[in-house]
Design an enzyme around this catalytic site. Structure first.
Site, PDB file in Angstrom:
ATOM      1  N   CYS A 114       0.514  -1.326   0.129  1.00 65.24           N
ATOM      2  CA  CYS A 114       0.101   0.128  -0.429  1.00 65.24           C
ATOM      3  C   CYS A 114       0.950   1.672  -0.625  1.00 65.24           C
ATOM      4  O   CYS A 114       0.569   2.965  -0.350  1.00 65.24           O
ATOM      5  CB  CYS A 114      -1.103  -0.124   1.881  1.00 65.24           C
ATOM      6  SG  CYS A 114      -2.034  -1.629   1.047  1.00 65.24           S
ATOM      7  N   HIS A 250      -3.221   7.843   1.833  1.00 69.68           N
ATOM      8  CA  HIS A 250      -4.133   6.209   1.314  1.00 69.68           C
ATOM      9  C   HIS A 250      -5.125   5.870   1.727  1.00 69.68           C
ATOM     10  O   HIS A 250      -5.627   5.971   2.943  1.00 69.68           O
ATOM     11  CB  HIS A 250      -2.565   4.728   2.134  1.00 69.68           C
ATOM     12  CG  HIS A 250      -3.127   3.349   1.654  1.00 69.68           C
ATOM     13  ND1 HIS A 250      -3.964   3.296   0.442  1.00 69.68           N
ATOM     14  CD2 HIS A 250      -3.405   2.518   2.291  1.00 69.68           C
ATOM     15  CE1 HIS A 250      -4.237   1.351   0.753  1.00 69.68           C
ATOM     16  NE2 HIS A 250      -3.606   1.553   2.070  1.00 69.68           N
ATOM     17  N   ASN A 280      -9.981  -0.481  -0.475  1.00 63.29           N
ATOM     18  CA  ASN A 280      -8.818  -0.313  -0.365  1.00 63.29           C
ATOM     19  C   ASN A 280      -7.892  -0.864  -2.043  1.00 63.29           C
ATOM     20  O   ASN A 280      -8.380  -2.100  -1.745  1.00 63.29           O
ATOM     21  CB  ASN A 280      -8.071  -0.978   0.668  1.00 63.29           C
ATOM     22  CG  ASN A 280      -6.714  -0.911   1.105  1.00 63.29           C
ATOM     23  OD1 ASN A 280      -6.028  -0.237   0.128  1.00 63.29           O
ATOM     24  ND2 ASN A 280      -6.343  -1.067   2.102  1.00 63.29           N
TER      25      ASN A 280
END
Length: 323
Positions: A114, A250, A280
């Protein structure tokens, strides 16, 4: 004068299939309300059968090039952040390079889960500042739907597929915080926390594996580490939280986003949030949010942005960027 990596264009791509929370209710012990209340996610996109990470990345790259008013042969470097590349090798970046018709320069992947796009931006900035590259196409692309355990409600409802891209160009600045472009970067990792977020398979084990996560532990680390890395990057740039126009974080979980903003003393009105629509998307989430934020009219030239991310490794970092 100081060389800066300045954003010339931005773009994104999302697969056609939209998956609302209600789709999970039939096969998991979960509800739309449960997912929304714990993550802020309402829907996400899944790649079609046969649609690969490099496919998504190519579409996003083409959109960013169009926004920049550039052709592929004007780019000398491609950096693609992904944990879900099409093949073990070659890199997905070289596949995008070929599809764009770019026959010069070089291309490579970055794998920091990520945090991948933040790592990719830091690498792109270093290449530009050193004079190695003049124009860098930085992409984040993922197909996390390929590594989900669909019996695990704690992870399978959180992730989605997508891609986003930026075109960075070397431009001269005055060497002050008022310059456009990347002003500072800050990167970290700590392999002791591997078991908090990982995939339990890989090439050397001859398995594909599924994503595994200790959500509560990741949350605890995320808010503290994200706020700290953002503050450090701001300090490197000679700026403070008061100077920020937008945090573009993020997009993992609305609670993490809210907790980080609160820790930095910033209202949610100054945070670009897309997690409700995308879930996500790992390394794709920041460039997706940048592209959507620009399209919404939130992000404008001259705005000061802070992007920050944390992912498996654990790996985390932040970038301070004047749009």
């Amino acid at each position: 004068m100081t060389l800066r990596a300045v954003v010339r264009g931005v773009g994104h791509y999302l697969p056609q299939r939209v998956v609302p929370n209600s789709e999970f209710e039939a096969r998991l012990d979960t509800t739309d309300e449960w997912i929304r209340s714990r993550s802020g996610i309402e829907r996400r996109h899944f790649a079609a059968e046969g649609e690969t990470t490099s496919d998504l990345a190519t579409h996003a790259a083409q959109a960013a090039l169009a926004d920049a008013g550039m052709q592929a042969d004007e780019i000398d470097t491609i950096i693609l952040a992904t944990s879900t590349a099409d093949f073990t090798f070659p890199s997905a970046a070289t596949m995008v390079q070929a599809r764009l018709g770019m026959t010069g320069g070089f291309a490579f992947d970055v794998q920091a889960v990520c945090a991948g796009f933040v790592y990719a931006l830091a690498n792109a900035n270093a290449l530009i500042v050193s004079g190695q590259s003049r124009r860098v196409l930085v992409i984040g692309a993922e197909t996390f739907s390929r590594i989900m355990d669909w019996t695990d409600r704690s992870t399978s409802v959180l992730f989605g597929d997508g891609a986003g891209a930026l075109v960075l160009e070397a431009q001269e600045g005055a060497g002050t915080p008022a310059d456009r472009g990347i002003l500072a970067t800050d990167l970290h990792s700590d392999g002791r926390y591997r078991d908090l977020l990982y995939v339990d398979g890989g090439v050397s084990t001859q398995t594909t594996g599924y994503l595994r996560m200790q959500g509560n532990q990741v949350f605890r680390h995320a808010v503290e580490k994200l706020a700290a890395t953002a503050e450090t990057a701001l300090e490197k740039a000679g700026l403070t939280s008061a100077d920020i126009d937008w945090i573009v974080p993020h997009q993992a979980n609305i609670r993490i986003i809210q907790g980080t903003a609160k820790k930095m003393g910033l209202p949610m009105e100054r945070v670009v949030v897309t997690v409700q629509d995308h879930g996500n998307t790992s390394a794709a989430s920041i460039p997706l949010a940048l592209s959507v934020g620009k399209a919404r009219g939130q992000i404008r030239q001259g705005d000061l942005l802070v992007t920050e991310a944390i992912g498996g490794g654990l790996a985390w970092g932040a970038v301070v960027l004047r749009w």
